[in-house]
Design an enzyme around this catalytic site. Structure first.
Site, PDB file in Angstrom:
ATOM      1  CG  HIS A 184       5.090   4.420   8.039  1.00 33.61           C
ATOM      2  ND1 HIS A 184       5.078   5.160   6.817  1.00 33.61           N
ATOM      3  CD2 HIS A 184       4.320   3.196   7.710  1.00 33.61           C
ATOM      4  CE1 HIS A 184       4.678   4.561   5.943  1.00 33.61           C
ATOM      5  NE2 HIS A 184       4.001   3.236   6.384  1.00 33.61           N
ATOM      6  NE  ARG A 229      -1.140  -2.052   3.542  1.00 35.16           N
ATOM      7  CZ  ARG A 229      -1.990  -2.933   3.267  1.00 35.16           C
ATOM      8  NH1 ARG A 229      -3.303  -2.788   3.397  1.00 35.16           N
ATOM      9  NH2 ARG A 229      -1.653  -4.504   3.082  1.00 35.16           N
ATOM     10  CB  THR A 230       3.512   2.399   2.048  1.00 39.25           C
ATOM     11  OG1 THR A 230       3.093   2.047   3.228  1.00 39.25           O
ATOM     12  CG2 THR A 230       4.484   3.888   2.122  1.00 39.25           C
ATOM     13  NE  ARG A 290       7.982   0.817   4.185  1.00 39.43           N
ATOM     14  CZ  ARG A 290       6.721   0.282   4.448  1.00 39.43           C
ATOM     15  NH1 ARG A 290       6.675  -0.947   4.176  1.00 39.43           N
ATOM     16  NH2 ARG A 290       5.662   1.076   4.843  1.00 39.43           N
ATOM     17  CE  LYS A 300      24.931  -6.215 -10.202  1.00 37.50           C
ATOM     18  NZ  LYS A 300      24.981  -4.994 -11.259  1.00 37.50           N
TER      19      LYS A 300
END
Lengths: 309, 133
Positions: free
Chosen positions: A136, A58-59, A108, A86
């Site tokens: 958040h 959702r975010t 995030r 990597k």
């Protein structure tokens, strides 16, 4: 009126006036979502990069739609298919992206403080979309927006946040946000999931769900973060669910017009019973819908700040 | 102002002309350029504009940039048969090829001046002020 800041990192930084400006702007943005042509040219020529080091539906989708409806160019970078796989460090990934001149980077990351670290490296605005167990902010803002939309006000309302408070960035951001706009906040959960000194944030602490939800206006259930539960914070899922799961019989002890929220994704039958999650007082899908409008407001306000870009 | 014109038209020929509000903030071309970011307000057009004659009403016509934004914004809401522009004051200094179809008064001004329109409904008095900047 604009936001006088380059980045959005923590609810802790925002003033009550800034929160109000974001929510008011989001109300206007919600209108755009109701139109046939869901697009306005406000951020034409701006570039938004979604940089996600953790899974998210959702975010990430919500920031992507928000950017597109404002006509920004949106690029999604997920770590599994990028140079991060990597072994590139956050700093180097950030500098690499910076060389492509984005205007806003949404991050995030599993480490608390990652967004602040990146914000110092980049000229672009950085929006924290969740950093570890820290904050958040866009989730807290969309929750405030949803509450205000349903109740018509924020000040004086009482909310209970229930679950794994210690690991929850949603809880921390919500506590800061709700306190700033004049709400009363309670937290409830097993003692092992309540951080020490949480009361210093100005919240009441409960270890009994029924007492915590007895006279509140909003119950915010947190997701039991099964991926973070190797520490043995509770004996079994079944016991957690029996003591802290929100079920219909338990809800009878709450106010008749109580609103039920959950940041998602939900564990049906663990912290919330399906008939509660799908019931009439549940705002779970309203939260998702409003997430787009609130993130449009954030992108617009950050991109429009005169020093940005 | 649009509401007042609609009232007058109703008195003159009894026509009920719907009135809506357009917020053009999200269509402006000066995001991040002006010192103060304007607050985004709501667009409220509770009627379809397809195939209708729409008259945009503004108090002061100056650079024309607001009208350019209003045209784009309106066209995103539908396809009017015709769009016209009515302004109370045209103060000149256009930066775009835009002109009004109906003008209350042409007022030559300098760029250093500000033109403010006061309406009884909002300011308690009707009037046009030219303020030295």
């Amino acid at each position: 009126m604009g936001l006088a800041r380059k980045d959005l990192l923590r609810m802790q930084d925002l003033t009550a006036d800034e929160i109000r400006l974001i929510l008011d702007t989001a109300e206007s943005m919600k209108q755009v979502a109701g139109r046939d042509i869901k697009k306005v040219p406000a951020l034409r020529g701006k570039t938004l990069i979604n940089l996600f080091y953790e899974a998210s539906t959702r975010t990430r989708t919500s920031f992507e739609i928000a950017g597109k409806w404002l006509s920004a160019d949106v690029i999604n970078v997920s770590t599994s298919s990028s140079s991060v796989a990597k072994g590139e460090s956050l700093k180097d990934t950030g500098l690499t992206l910076q060389a492509m001149h984005p205007d806003i980077v949404v991050l995030r990351h599993p480490a608390s403080g990652a967004a602040e670290f990146l914000a110092k490296q980049l000229a672009a605005s950085v929006i924290n979309a969740g950093d570890g167990a820290h904050e958040h902010p866009s989730q807290a803002l969309l929750d405030l927006f949803t509450i205000r939309e349903k109740k018509g006000r924020l000040e004086g309302l009482k909310a209970a946040i229930v679950g794994d408070i210690a690991h929850s960035r949603v809880a921390r951001s919500s506590i800061h946000g709700m306190r700033k706009v004049g709400m009363e906040v309670r937290v409830a959960g097993p003692r092992t999931m309540l951080p020490c000194f949480i009361d210093r944030l100005g919240v009441e602490v409960f270890t009994d769900l029924e007492r915590a939800i007895a006279d509140v206006d909003i119950i915010m259930m947190l997701r039991l973060q099964l991926e973070r539960q190797q520490a043995g914070l509770f004996p079994s899922l079944r016991e957690y669910s029996r003591l802290f799961g929100l079920t219909l019989p338990r809800l009878k002890g709450a106010k008749s017009d109580v609103l039920i929220m959950h940041p998602g994704p939900i564990n049906r039958g663990v912290e919330i019973a399906p008939e509660v999650a799908d019931g009439p007082y549940s705002l779970i899908l309203n939260q998702v819908e409003n997430g787009v409008a609130v993130r449009m407001a954030l992108l617009y306000l950050l991109a429009g700040a005169p020093q940005a870009g | 102002m649009a509401r007042r014109i609609a009232q007058e038209l109703k008195i003159i020929n009894g026509a009920d002309i719907p009135v809506g509000t357009l917020d053009v903030t999200l269509y402006r071309d000066d995001l991040g350029r002006v010192g103060l970011q304007p607050v985004v307000r709501k667009t409220d057009i509770p009627f379809p504009i397809n195939e209708r004659r729409v008259v945009l009403v503004d108090d002061v016509l100056y650079t024309g940039r607001t009208i350019r934004a209003a045209l784009d914004s309106l066209i995103d809401l539908g396809r009017p048969r015709l769009i016209q522009l009515a302004v109370l004051v045209d103060r000149g200094h256009r930066e775009l090829p835009i002109r009004a179809d109906y003008v209350g008064k042409n007022v030559p001004t300098s760029r250093q001046e500000q033109v403010q329109v006061l309406l009884t409904e909002e300011d308690g008095v009707d009037g046009v002020l030219i303020v030295k900047g």
